[in-house]
Enzyme design. Structure first.
Site, mmCIF file in Angstrom:
data_model
loop_
_atom_site.group_PDB
_atom_site.id
_atom_site.type_symbol
_atom_site.label_atom_id
_atom_site.label_comp_id
_atom_site.label_asym_id
_atom_site.label_seq_id
_atom_site.Cartn_x
_atom_site.Cartn_y
_atom_site.Cartn_z
ATOM 1 N N PHE A 190 90.864 31.263 67.718
ATOM 2 C CA PHE A 190 89.740 32.029 68.278
ATOM 3 C C PHE A 190 89.095 31.254 69.419
ATOM 4 O O PHE A 190 88.725 30.092 69.263
ATOM 5 C CB PHE A 190 88.709 32.292 67.170
ATOM 6 C CG PHE A 190 87.501 33.080 67.622
ATOM 7 C CD1 PHE A 190 87.645 34.270 68.324
ATOM 8 C CD2 PHE A 190 86.217 32.646 67.325
ATOM 9 C CE1 PHE A 190 86.535 35.012 68.736
ATOM 10 C CE2 PHE A 190 85.096 33.379 67.713
ATOM 11 C CZ PHE A 190 85.257 34.559 68.423
ATOM 12 N N GLY A 191 88.938 31.919 70.555
ATOM 13 C CA GLY A 191 88.236 31.342 71.704
ATOM 14 C C GLY A 191 86.969 32.131 71.977
ATOM 15 O O GLY A 191 87.029 33.358 72.145
ATOM 16 N N TYR A 192 85.844 31.446 72.004
ATOM 17 C CA TYR A 192 84.568 32.119 72.298
ATOM 18 C C TYR A 192 83.764 31.346 73.335
ATOM 19 O O TYR A 192 82.681 31.762 73.729
ATOM 20 C CB TYR A 192 83.742 32.277 71.007
ATOM 21 C CG TYR A 192 83.372 30.947 70.362
ATOM 22 C CD1 TYR A 192 84.263 30.299 69.506
ATOM 23 C CD2 TYR A 192 82.152 30.336 70.633
ATOM 24 C CE1 TYR A 192 83.940 29.073 68.944
ATOM 25 C CE2 TYR A 192 81.828 29.119 70.067
ATOM 26 C CZ TYR A 192 82.721 28.487 69.220
ATOM 27 O OH TYR A 192 82.399 27.269 68.667
ATOM 28 N N GLY A 193 84.302 30.211 73.781
ATOM 29 C CA GLY A 193 83.615 29.377 74.773
ATOM 30 C C GLY A 193 84.588 29.046 75.884
ATOM 31 O O GLY A 193 85.192 29.950 76.476
ATOM 32 N N SER A 194 84.775 27.762 76.120
ATOM 33 C CA SER A 194 85.642 27.360 77.240
ATOM 34 C C SER A 194 87.084 27.835 77.063
ATOM 35 O O SER A 194 87.807 28.000 78.048
ATOM 36 C CB SER A 194 85.608 25.844 77.422
ATOM 37 O OG SER A 194 86.092 25.215 76.255
ATOM 38 N N GLU A 196 87.820 18.519 71.632
ATOM 39 C CA GLU A 196 86.577 19.018 71.036
ATOM 40 C C GLU A 196 86.011 18.054 70.001
ATOM 41 O O GLU A 196 85.350 18.458 69.061
ATOM 42 C CB GLU A 196 86.820 20.399 70.408
ATOM 43 C CG GLU A 196 87.436 21.419 71.345
ATOM 44 C CD GLU A 196 86.625 21.657 72.622
ATOM 45 O OE1 GLU A 196 85.430 21.292 72.650
ATOM 46 O OE2 GLU A 196 87.186 22.184 73.582
HETATM 47 C C1 BEZ Z 1 86.039 28.028 72.242
HETATM 48 O O1 BEZ Z 1 86.265 28.800 71.367
HETATM 49 O O2 BEZ Z 1 86.190 28.336 73.372
HETATM 50 C C2 BEZ Z 1 85.573 26.711 71.836
HETATM 51 C C3 BEZ Z 1 84.253 26.533 71.657
HETATM 52 C C4 BEZ Z 1 83.816 25.323 71.269
HETATM 53 C C5 BEZ Z 1 84.720 24.287 71.054
HETATM 54 C C6 BEZ Z 1 86.040 24.502 71.219
HETATM 55 C C7 BEZ Z 1 86.485 25.728 71.620
#
Ligand code: BEZ
Length: 182
Positions: free
Chosen positions: A7-11, A86
């Site tokens: 799952f990607g929710y940020g970078s 991370e």
């Molecule tokens: C992400 O899902 O994009 C993400 C967010 C925080 C840390 C690592 C990945």
């Protein structure tokens, strides 16, 4: 072949940085996305931590993003690369993901990076004014914190996802005269 959904929710929305199979839009239930995690290694420094997103538990909410399919022999290498990237407070969790795009619908289990209140870089809630001020003042080895916010807002717009917390912050930090608004 064995595969894992990530799952990607940020970078990860704009810079996965690894080879992957399908990319599927959808959401996780019971979470929201907040700029509550301090970044001392990417978008800030130990003396001047930036702010990046984490998942925050929120009953009744949905956090939209994407999952990437990672196959077979790549799984261990990709996860270990991301664990390294991370390492500033995130840990891996398994989370139910609801797929919602043209090709997929239904629930699957995804791996997500989650930074909870128990990690040393957690900053927690603050006013939007103060978060914006911190973002404007910080940069780190991966670039300026403002760039992170604007890229995230752009990636969400491309996915057709409305996230008021992110869009509000993007408007504040993009303001060229640097004024703050409550
Ligand atoms: C992400 O899902 O994009 C993400 C967010 C925080 C840390 C690592 C990945």
């Amino acid at each position: 072949m064995e595969s894992v959904w990530l799952f990607g929710y940020g970078s990860l929305l704009w810079r996965p940085g690894f080879e992957h199979g399908e990319r599927v839009r959808g959401f996780v239930r019971g979470y929201t996305r907040r700029f509550w995690q301090g970044s001392v290694d990417h978008r800030g420094t130990p003396d001047n931590p930036g702010r990046v997103v984490t998942l925050v538990e929120a009953a009744g909410e949905e956090c939209w993003g994407v999952v990437y399919r990672i196959d077979g022999q790549s799984i261990a290498a990709v996860l270990s690369q991301l664990d390294e990237r991370e390492q500033g407070g995130y840990r891996r969790v398994n989370i139910p993901f609801v797929a919602k795009d043209r090709t997929h619908s239904g629930e699957l289990t995804a791996v997500a990076y989650f930074a909870g209140p128990d990690n040393p870089n957690y900053l927690g809630p603050a006013s939007m004014d103060s978060i914006a001020g911190q973002v404007r003042a910080c940069s780190g080895p991966s670039g300026h914190n403002v760039e992170y916010v604007l890229r995230l807002a752009e990636a969400l717009m491309e996915l057709n996802v409305a996230d008021e917390h992110v869009f509000d912050l993007a408007n504040r930090v993009a303001d060229p005269d640097g004024e703050t608004h409550d």
